[in-house]
Design a protein around this motif. Structure first.
Motif, PDB file in Angstrom:
ATOM      1  N   VAL A   1       0.877  -1.209   0.012  1.00 52.24           N
ATOM      2  CA  VAL A   1      -0.026   0.058  -0.018  1.00 52.24           C
ATOM      3  C   VAL A   1       0.819   1.236  -0.047  1.00 52.24           C
ATOM      4  N   PHE A   2       0.475   2.101  -1.013  1.00 50.06           N
ATOM      5  CA  PHE A   2       1.294   3.659  -1.142  1.00 50.06           C
ATOM      6  C   PHE A   2       0.812   4.489  -0.465  1.00 50.06           C
ATOM      7  N   LYS A   3       1.321   5.411   0.593  1.00 50.92           N
ATOM      8  CA  LYS A   3       0.700   6.520   0.634  1.00 50.92           C
ATOM      9  C   LYS A   3       1.388   7.584  -0.016  1.00 50.92           C
ATOM     10  N   LEU A   4       0.614   8.713  -0.836  1.00 51.37           N
ATOM     11  CA  LEU A   4       1.415   9.497  -1.690  1.00 51.37           C
ATOM     12  C   LEU A   4       0.838  10.823  -1.540  1.00 51.37           C
ATOM     13  N   SER A   5       1.717  11.870  -1.498  1.00 53.07           N
ATOM     14  CA  SER A   5       1.180  13.201  -1.621  1.00 53.07           C
ATOM     15  C   SER A   5       0.148  13.496  -2.544  1.00 53.07           C
ATOM     16  N   ALA A   6      -0.429  14.553  -2.628  1.00 60.64           N
ATOM     17  CA  ALA A   6      -1.469  14.930  -3.827  1.00 60.64           C
ATOM     18  C   ALA A   6      -0.828  15.052  -4.967  1.00 60.64           C
ATOM     19  N   GLU A   7       0.533  15.601  -5.137  1.00 59.30           N
ATOM     20  CA  GLU A   7       1.230  15.587  -6.260  1.00 59.30           C
ATOM     21  C   GLU A   7       2.012  14.311  -6.621  1.00 59.30           C
ATOM     22  N   GLY A   8       1.910  13.212  -5.804  1.00 62.67           N
ATOM     23  CA  GLY A   8       2.140  11.932  -6.349  1.00 62.67           C
ATOM     24  C   GLY A   8       3.597  11.448  -5.793  1.00 62.67           C
ATOM     25  N   ASP A   9       4.098  12.227  -4.864  1.00 61.02           N
ATOM     26  CA  ASP A   9       5.528  11.856  -4.045  1.00 61.02           C
ATOM     27  C   ASP A   9       5.031  10.928  -2.787  1.00 61.02           C
ATOM     28  N   VAL A  10       5.816   9.672  -3.042  1.00 58.81           N
ATOM     29  CA  VAL A  10       5.758   8.555  -1.903  1.00 58.81           C
ATOM     30  C   VAL A  10       6.332   9.064  -0.646  1.00 58.81           C
ATOM     31  N   VAL A  11       5.126   9.056   0.337  1.00 58.47           N
ATOM     32  CA  VAL A  11       5.235   9.272   1.763  1.00 58.47           C
ATOM     33  C   VAL A  11       5.724   7.996   2.479  1.00 58.47           C
ATOM     34  N   MET A  12       4.774   7.001   2.327  1.00 60.49           N
ATOM     35  CA  MET A  12       5.223   5.733   2.965  1.00 60.49           C
ATOM     36  C   MET A  12       4.769   4.746   2.247  1.00 60.49           C
ATOM     37  N   THR A  13       5.260   3.669   2.457  1.00 60.75           N
ATOM     38  CA  THR A  13       4.889   2.304   1.914  1.00 60.75           C
ATOM     39  C   THR A  13       4.567   1.200   3.017  1.00 60.75           C
ATOM     40  N   LEU A  14       3.651   0.616   2.933  1.00 57.31           N
ATOM     41  CA  LEU A  14       3.339  -0.749   3.925  1.00 57.31           C
ATOM     42  C   LEU A  14       3.426  -1.870   2.994  1.00 57.31           C
ATOM     43  N   GLY A  15       4.032  -3.001   3.885  1.00 51.66           N
ATOM     44  CA  GLY A  15       4.194  -4.158   2.932  1.00 51.66           C
ATOM     45  C   GLY A  15       5.500  -4.202   2.409  1.00 51.66           C
ATOM     46  N   GLU A  16       5.820  -5.405   1.966  1.00 52.00           N
ATOM     47  CA  GLU A  16       7.109  -5.694   1.156  1.00 52.00           C
ATOM     48  C   GLU A  16       6.829  -6.351  -0.193  1.00 52.00           C
ATOM     49  N   ALA A  17       7.591  -5.800  -1.282  1.00 54.72           N
ATOM     50  CA  ALA A  17       7.686  -6.640  -2.459  1.00 54.72           C
ATOM     51  C   ALA A  17       7.903  -7.911  -2.285  1.00 54.72           C
ATOM     52  N   PRO A  18       7.318  -9.054  -3.178  1.00 59.78           N
ATOM     53  CA  PRO A  18       7.736 -10.273  -2.890  1.00 59.78           C
ATOM     54  C   PRO A  18       9.308 -10.617  -3.447  1.00 59.78           C
TER      55      PRO A  18
END
Length: 82
Positions: A65-82
């Motif tokens: 799950v990605f949390k992004l700013s309204a401009e599309g910048d990554v603020v946080m990620t949850l989980g791990e890519a396999p």
């Protein structure tokens, strides 16, 4: 209004989509205002905007799950890519 799309891909991707996957439209006119997310998602599946205007996008191929700013910048990620 935001829309996510998988650029014609189906599930089972192992590489990021190299074109914008999040599209921002004017809700009154339908005019495309902005597009972003290129190289970030493998298969975006869900999108939601919270009360603080953060954009949350799930990617079912990366199990993230990605949390992004309204401009599309990554603020946080949850989980791990396999």
């Amino acid at each position: 209004m935001l829309v996510s799309h998988a650029a014609g891909r189906t599930s089972g991707n192992d590489a990021p989509i190299h074109e914008p996957t999040i599209l921002a439209f004017d809700p009154e006119t339908g005019e495309l205002l902005d597009a972003w997310g290129e190289g970030l998602f493998f298969y975006p599946h869900g999108i939601e905007v919270d009360r603080n205007d953060f954009v949350w996008v799930t990617d079912s191929e990366q199990n993230r799950v990605f949390k992004l700013s309204a401009e599309g910048d990554v603020v946080m990620t949850l989980g791990e890519a396999p």
